[in-house]
Design an enzyme around this catalytic site. Structure first.
Site, PDB file in Angstrom:
ATOM      1  CE  LYS A   1      -4.037  -2.037   2.100  1.00  0.00           C
ATOM      2  NZ  LYS A   1      -3.655  -3.410   2.385  1.00  0.00           N
TER       3      LYS A   1
ATOM      4  CD  GLN B   1      -3.398  -5.134   6.008  1.00  0.00           C
ATOM      5  OE1 GLN B   1      -3.170  -4.189   5.262  1.00  0.00           O
ATOM      6  NE2 GLN B   1      -3.953  -6.260   5.580  1.00  0.00           N
TER       7      GLN B   1
ATOM      8  CG  ASP C   1     -11.125  -1.866   3.849  1.00  0.00           C
ATOM      9  OD1 ASP C   1     -10.872  -2.079   2.652  1.00  0.00           O
ATOM     10  OD2 ASP C   1     -10.693  -2.570   4.783  1.00  0.00           O
TER      11      ASP C   1
END
Ligand code: NAP
Length: 289
Positions: free
Chosen positions: A52, A96, A119
Site C-alpha cells: 500500500k 489492516q 475500505d
C-alpha cells in the site's frame, strides 16, 4: 478462445488517471493522505502494508503508517482513530486485518468516521449500500467488488437479466458484490461451504465469481463452469510457494469466455481501488465531491 481480463494493465491505466487528480488537489493545497493501522507482526499483513505504501507513492498519495504491538488494547487504537477522524490532513483511515484476537475488528471499524472509511466496511456505508442510497461512482464501496465491476465494464460485460453466482459470503467480497450486481439487474446466488450440489449451481451461471482460497480442498474445476461463462477468480492460494487462484486455470480456460488470471486479475484492481477510494474521500472532504 478465452479472453484473459488484464487487471494489472487496467490498474496501471487507472493509476495514471489518479495521478492527475492527486496533482489537481495538490495545486489547491490539499495533499490526499491515507493513514494505515497495523497491529501485531503478521508477516502477510506487513507485506500488504508495504504494498500500500508503494501504491500510494506511485500516485502521489501521502501514506502514514501507525504500528502497534500484538498486545495492543482496544482503547489505544480507538484513541488514535478518533484523533485521525478529527485531523483535517487525513482523508482515509485503513485498518489492516486480521487483528490479534483480543481486538474486535468490527468494533474498531465502527470508530472510523464513515467519510474516511476507505475500505467501505463501516456499518453506515454498508447500510447505505444495502438501502440503495449510494452513488456507484462517488460513494466509498468495498475495494474488491468495486475493482471487479470496473474490470467487467472494461471488457463490456453486462449482467442485466443474467444469473451471477458468487462462491463466497464474506463482508469483504460476496455480500457487497451481490448487492452491486443486483443493482445492475443480475439475479444473484451466494454459495458457501454449506451449499449442496455446488457444481450444479455454478454451471448455471453466466457470471461466476470464486473467492474461496482453500486449495487444495477447494478447486474450481472446468466441470463447475458453464460453457462460455465469465469467470472472476478472486481466490489467493499459495501452492509450492506460488500464488494461484481458485480455478484450475487450464481446464477453466477451455470453458470460459472470459477469465481473470491470478496473479494479474482482481488483485491489482483491489489495490488500485483503495487509492481510488482515498481520492474520493479527499475530494469529498475538501468539498469537491
Ligand atoms: P473468507 O471470509 O474465508 O471467505 C471464504 C468463503 O469461501 C466463505 O464464504 C466460505 O464459506 C467459502 N468456502 C470455503 N470453503 C468452501 C467450499 N469447500 N466450497 C464452497 N465455498 C467454500 O475469505 P475472504 O476474505 O472473503 O477471501 C476469500 C478469498 O479471496 C481468499 O483467498 C482471499 O485471499 C481472496 N481475496 C482476494 C482479494 C484480491 O484482491 N485478489 C481480495 C479479497 C479476498 P462459509 O461462509 O460457509 O465459511
Amino acid at each position: 478462445m478465452v479472453v484473459l481480463m488484464d487487471g494489472k494493465a487496467l490498474a496501471e491505466e487507472i493509476k495514471g488517471e489518479l495521478r492527475g487528480r492527486v496533482s489537481a488537489l495538490k495545486r489547491k493545497g490539499v495533499a490526499p493522505t491515507l493513514a494505515t493501522l497495523l497491529v501485531g507482526d503478521n508477516p502477510a499483513s506487513r507485506v500488504y502494508v508495504e504494498g500500500k505504501r508503494r501504491d500510494c507513492a506511485e500516485v502521489g498519495i501521502s501514506f502514514r503508517l501507525y504500528t502497534f504491538p500484538s498486545s495492543a488494547e482496544e482503547g489505544e487504537l480507538r484513541e488514535l482513530i478518533h484523533r485521525l477522524n478529527e485531523e483535517e490532513d487525513v482523508h482515509g483511515i485503513f485498518l489492516q486485518l486480521p487483528v490479534p484476537p483480543q481486538l474486535d475488528p468490527r468494533r474498531l471499524v465502527e470508530e472510523i468516521s464513515p467519510q474516511k472509511d476507505v475500505d467501505g466496511l463501516h456499518p453506515y456505508n454498508v447500510g447505505k449500500l444495502w438501502k440503495g442510497q449510494y452513488d456507484p461512482e462517488r460513494s466509498l464501496l468495498p475495494c474488491t467488488p468495486r475493482g471487479i465491476l470496473r474490470l467487467l465494464d472494461e471488457y463490456g460485460i453486462e449482467v442485466k437479466g443474467e444469473l451471477a453466482v458468487i462462491i463466497n459470503r464474506s463482508d469483504l467480497v460476496g455480500k457487497p458484490l451481490a448487492k452491486l450486481l443486483l443493482d445492475r439487474d443480475a439475479s444473484v446466488l451466494l454459495c458457501h461451504s454449506k451449499t449442496r450440489n455446488l457444481g450444479e449451481r455454478t454451471r448455471e451461471a453466466r457470471l461466476l465469481v470464486s473467492a474461496v482460497g482453500r486449495r487444495p480442498s477447494f478447486v474450481l474445476t472446468a466441470e463447475m463452469v458453464g460453457e462460455g461463462a465469465v469467470v472472476v477468480d478472486v481466490g489467493m492460494n499459495y501452492v509450492s510457494g506460488k500464488l494461484v487462484g481458485d480455478a484450475d486455470f487450464e481446464g477453466v480456460s477451455r470453458r470460459a469466455s472470459y477469465l481473470t488470471p491470478v496473479p494479474g486479475g482482481v488483485g491489482p484492481m483491489t489495490r488500485v481501488m483503495l487509492l481510488h477510494n482515498t481520492l474520493l474521500a479527499s475530494e469529498a472532504l475538501e468539498g469537491k465531491g
